[in-house]
Design a protein around this motif. Structure first.
Motif, PDB file in Angstrom:
ATOM      1  N   SER A  62      48.592  31.958  39.929  1.00 22.95           N
ATOM      2  CA  SER A  62      47.720  32.007  38.810  1.00 22.95           C
ATOM      3  C   SER A  62      46.355  31.771  39.001  1.00 22.95           C
ATOM      4  O   SER A  62      45.559  32.119  37.795  1.00 22.95           O
ATOM      5  CB  SER A  62      48.586  31.395  37.539  1.00 22.95           C
ATOM      6  OG  SER A  62      48.447  30.120  37.679  1.00 22.95           O
ATOM      7  N   TRP A  63      45.792  31.003  39.923  1.00 23.53           N
ATOM      8  CA  TRP A  63      44.620  30.622  40.135  1.00 23.53           C
ATOM      9  C   TRP A  63      43.649  31.735  40.293  1.00 23.53           C
ATOM     10  O   TRP A  63      43.824  32.621  40.995  1.00 23.53           O
ATOM     11  CB  TRP A  63      44.260  29.737  41.295  1.00 23.53           C
ATOM     12  CG  TRP A  63      45.175  28.387  41.171  1.00 23.53           C
ATOM     13  CD1 TRP A  63      45.770  27.871  39.877  1.00 23.53           C
ATOM     14  CD2 TRP A  63      45.536  27.322  42.219  1.00 23.53           C
ATOM     15  NE1 TRP A  63      46.268  26.733  40.400  1.00 23.53           N
ATOM     16  CE2 TRP A  63      46.036  26.294  41.717  1.00 23.53           C
ATOM     17  CE3 TRP A  63      45.208  27.347  43.635  1.00 23.53           C
ATOM     18  CZ2 TRP A  63      46.793  25.116  42.372  1.00 23.53           C
ATOM     19  CZ3 TRP A  63      45.928  26.296  44.331  1.00 23.53           C
ATOM     20  CH2 TRP A  63      46.611  25.261  43.674  1.00 23.53           C
ATOM     21  N   GLY A  64      42.694  31.780  39.186  1.00 21.08           N
ATOM     22  CA  GLY A  64      41.652  33.180  39.438  1.00 21.08           C
ATOM     23  C   GLY A  64      40.814  33.139  40.649  1.00 21.08           C
ATOM     24  O   GLY A  64      40.565  34.075  41.060  1.00 21.08           O
ATOM     25  N   LYS A  65      40.347  31.719  41.212  1.00 23.89           N
ATOM     26  CA  LYS A  65      39.497  31.726  42.366  1.00 23.89           C
ATOM     27  C   LYS A  65      39.891  30.551  42.993  1.00 23.89           C
ATOM     28  O   LYS A  65      40.285  29.661  42.656  1.00 23.89           O
ATOM     29  CB  LYS A  65      38.208  31.628  41.875  1.00 23.89           C
ATOM     30  CG  LYS A  65      37.527  32.534  41.114  1.00 23.89           C
ATOM     31  CD  LYS A  65      36.100  32.305  40.672  1.00 23.89           C
ATOM     32  CE  LYS A  65      35.302  33.442  39.924  1.00 23.89           C
ATOM     33  NZ  LYS A  65      34.069  33.002  39.583  1.00 23.89           N
TER      34      LYS A  65
ATOM     35  N   LYS B 172      40.598  40.133  47.633  1.00 21.94           N
ATOM     36  CA  LYS B 172      40.830  40.180  46.182  1.00 21.94           C
ATOM     37  C   LYS B 172      42.461  40.496  46.241  1.00 21.94           C
ATOM     38  O   LYS B 172      42.670  41.407  46.713  1.00 21.94           O
ATOM     39  CB  LYS B 172      40.017  41.147  45.612  1.00 21.94           C
ATOM     40  CG  LYS B 172      38.627  40.704  45.412  1.00 21.94           C
ATOM     41  CD  LYS B 172      37.736  41.490  44.481  1.00 21.94           C
ATOM     42  CE  LYS B 172      36.518  40.984  44.031  1.00 21.94           C
ATOM     43  NZ  LYS B 172      35.791  41.841  43.122  1.00 21.94           N
TER      44      LYS B 172
ATOM     45  N   TYR C 269      45.482  42.123  43.731  1.00 26.90           N
ATOM     46  CA  TYR C 269      45.621  43.130  42.630  1.00 26.90           C
ATOM     47  C   TYR C 269      46.986  43.221  42.202  1.00 26.90           C
ATOM     48  O   TYR C 269      48.005  43.061  43.020  1.00 26.90           O
ATOM     49  CB  TYR C 269      44.855  44.383  42.832  1.00 26.90           C
ATOM     50  CG  TYR C 269      43.574  44.334  42.935  1.00 26.90           C
ATOM     51  CD1 TYR C 269      42.836  44.768  41.946  1.00 26.90           C
ATOM     52  CD2 TYR C 269      42.797  44.235  44.193  1.00 26.90           C
ATOM     53  CE1 TYR C 269      41.384  44.835  41.836  1.00 26.90           C
ATOM     54  CE2 TYR C 269      41.651  44.220  44.247  1.00 26.90           C
ATOM     55  CZ  TYR C 269      40.842  44.606  43.033  1.00 26.90           C
ATOM     56  OH  TYR C 269      39.490  44.613  43.322  1.00 26.90           O
TER      57      TYR C 269
ATOM     58  N   GLN D  32      39.763  34.811  46.781  1.00 28.38           N
ATOM     59  CA  GLN D  32      39.949  34.025  47.722  1.00 28.38           C
ATOM     60  C   GLN D  32      38.800  33.967  48.877  1.00 28.38           C
ATOM     61  O   GLN D  32      38.917  35.115  49.314  1.00 28.38           O
ATOM     62  CB  GLN D  32      41.297  33.850  48.234  1.00 28.38           C
ATOM     63  CG  GLN D  32      42.401  34.128  47.007  1.00 28.38           C
ATOM     64  CD  GLN D  32      43.911  34.628  47.605  1.00 28.38           C
ATOM     65  OE1 GLN D  32      44.049  35.129  48.548  1.00 28.38           O
ATOM     66  NE2 GLN D  32      44.899  34.162  46.869  1.00 28.38           N
TER      67      GLN D  32
ATOM     68  N   GLN E 118      44.471  45.422  38.215  1.00 31.38           N
ATOM     69  CA  GLN E 118      43.468  44.261  37.766  1.00 31.38           C
ATOM     70  C   GLN E 118      43.523  43.105  39.027  1.00 31.38           C
ATOM     71  O   GLN E 118      44.658  42.929  39.449  1.00 31.38           O
ATOM     72  CB  GLN E 118      44.320  43.656  36.567  1.00 31.38           C
ATOM     73  CG  GLN E 118      43.220  42.428  35.902  1.00 31.38           C
ATOM     74  CD  GLN E 118      43.838  42.024  34.701  1.00 31.38           C
ATOM     75  OE1 GLN E 118      44.598  42.744  34.273  1.00 31.38           O
ATOM     76  NE2 GLN E 118      43.413  40.853  34.327  1.00 31.38           N
ATOM     77  N   CYS E 119      42.547  42.703  39.297  1.00 30.87           N
ATOM     78  CA  CYS E 119      42.233  41.506  40.267  1.00 30.87           C
ATOM     79  C   CYS E 119      42.586  40.421  39.696  1.00 30.87           C
ATOM     80  O   CYS E 119      42.135  39.826  38.507  1.00 30.87           O
ATOM     81  CB  CYS E 119      40.749  41.664  40.575  1.00 30.87           C
ATOM     82  SG  CYS E 119      40.384  40.134  41.744  1.00 30.87           S
ATOM     83  N   PHE E 120      43.645  39.662  39.935  1.00 30.47           N
ATOM     84  CA  PHE E 120      44.160  38.496  39.692  1.00 30.47           C
ATOM     85  C   PHE E 120      43.519  37.319  40.364  1.00 30.47           C
ATOM     86  O   PHE E 120      43.503  36.107  39.745  1.00 30.47           O
ATOM     87  CB  PHE E 120      45.701  38.476  39.773  1.00 30.47           C
ATOM     88  CG  PHE E 120      46.348  39.177  38.524  1.00 30.47           C
ATOM     89  CD1 PHE E 120      46.567  38.573  37.235  1.00 30.47           C
ATOM     90  CD2 PHE E 120      46.683  40.581  38.816  1.00 30.47           C
ATOM     91  CE1 PHE E 120      47.198  39.379  36.498  1.00 30.47           C
ATOM     92  CE2 PHE E 120      47.098  41.200  37.843  1.00 30.47           C
ATOM     93  CZ  PHE E 120      47.354  40.754  36.512  1.00 30.47           C
ATOM     94  N   THR E 121      43.302  37.282  41.513  1.00 27.86           N
ATOM     95  CA  THR E 121      42.399  36.370  42.170  1.00 27.86           C
ATOM     96  C   THR E 121      41.461  36.558  43.343  1.00 27.86           C
ATOM     97  O   THR E 121      41.455  37.880  43.616  1.00 27.86           O
ATOM     98  CB  THR E 121      43.556  35.077  42.871  1.00 27.86           C
ATOM     99  OG1 THR E 121      42.906  34.164  43.440  1.00 27.86           O
ATOM    100  CG2 THR E 121      44.449  36.058  44.076  1.00 27.86           C
TER     101      THR E 121
END
Length: 190
Positions: free
Chosen positions: A179-182, A38, A40, A107, A102-105
């Motif tokens: 910017s990809w969340g997942k 994750k 952040y 992986q 904040q968690c941004f992605t």
């Protein structure tokens, strides 16, 4: 913060490369395993915007690390990192979120780890792109020697974070990849 002395070679055939590793007398350290991370930042993204940095929690299978990374440039010493081992992936994530990050992605990757002449060699498989190899060494000379032993052309070495591997496959910018969340094996490609 320490510089990561590392380089990537994209589009590796894992089966063929394993034979190269064995022929070079590399030692298998860890078989291929699923890793999760994750990433952040502050809610306004200021680490990325102001320092080109991020905080990562990574479950490596045998340990969990909490790291601050900063990409100063795309050279062999351009990535800086400071890292600590923590007891729990979920606890570290909860800690970061409780202080306002904040968690941004999220992986996932598959990683297989080898060792040769003191250099770490990682066979990485990320969702939606061909596998690649990353070599990290104590200095540039060692990295170049190991790359040569593995028949990797240093002229094709790339430096920086994983976004360069996605840019090689997709017509996307570094900012779009970030910017990809997942980035998960269960999701469809972008």
């Amino acid at each position: 913060m320490q510089s990561e002395i590392e380089a990537k070679w994209l589009r590796i055939d894992k089966s063929a490369f394993r034979k190269v590793l064995k022929n070079a007398k590399a030692q298998l350290v860890t078989s291929e395993r699923l890793m999760r991370r994750k990433v952040y930042d502050y809610p306004d993204g200021r680490l990325d915007r102001e320092q080109h940095g991020w905080i990562r929690v990574r479950d490596e299978g045998d340990k969990v690390t909490l790291s601050y990374k900063r990409l100063e440039d795309r050279t062999i010493t351009g990535t800086k990192e400071i890292s600590v081992t923590v007891d729990s992936f979920d606890f570290a994530c909860n800690f970061l979120e409780s202080i306002g990050l904040q968690c941004f992605t999220i992986q996932e990757t598959l990683r297989e780890s080898w060792l040769l002449n003191g250099a770490s060699i990682e066979l990485d498989t990320w969702p939606w792109i061909p596998p690649f190899v990353e070599i990290e060494a104590k200095d540039e000379r060692t990295l170049k020697v190991v790359a040569q032993k593995l028949n990797l052309d240093y002229g094709h070495a790339l430096h920086g974070s994983v976004d360069i591997a996605y840019q090689d496959v997709y017509a996307v910018t570094e900012e779009e990849v970030n910017s990809w969340g997942k980035i998960l094996f269960t999701d469809a490609p972008v």
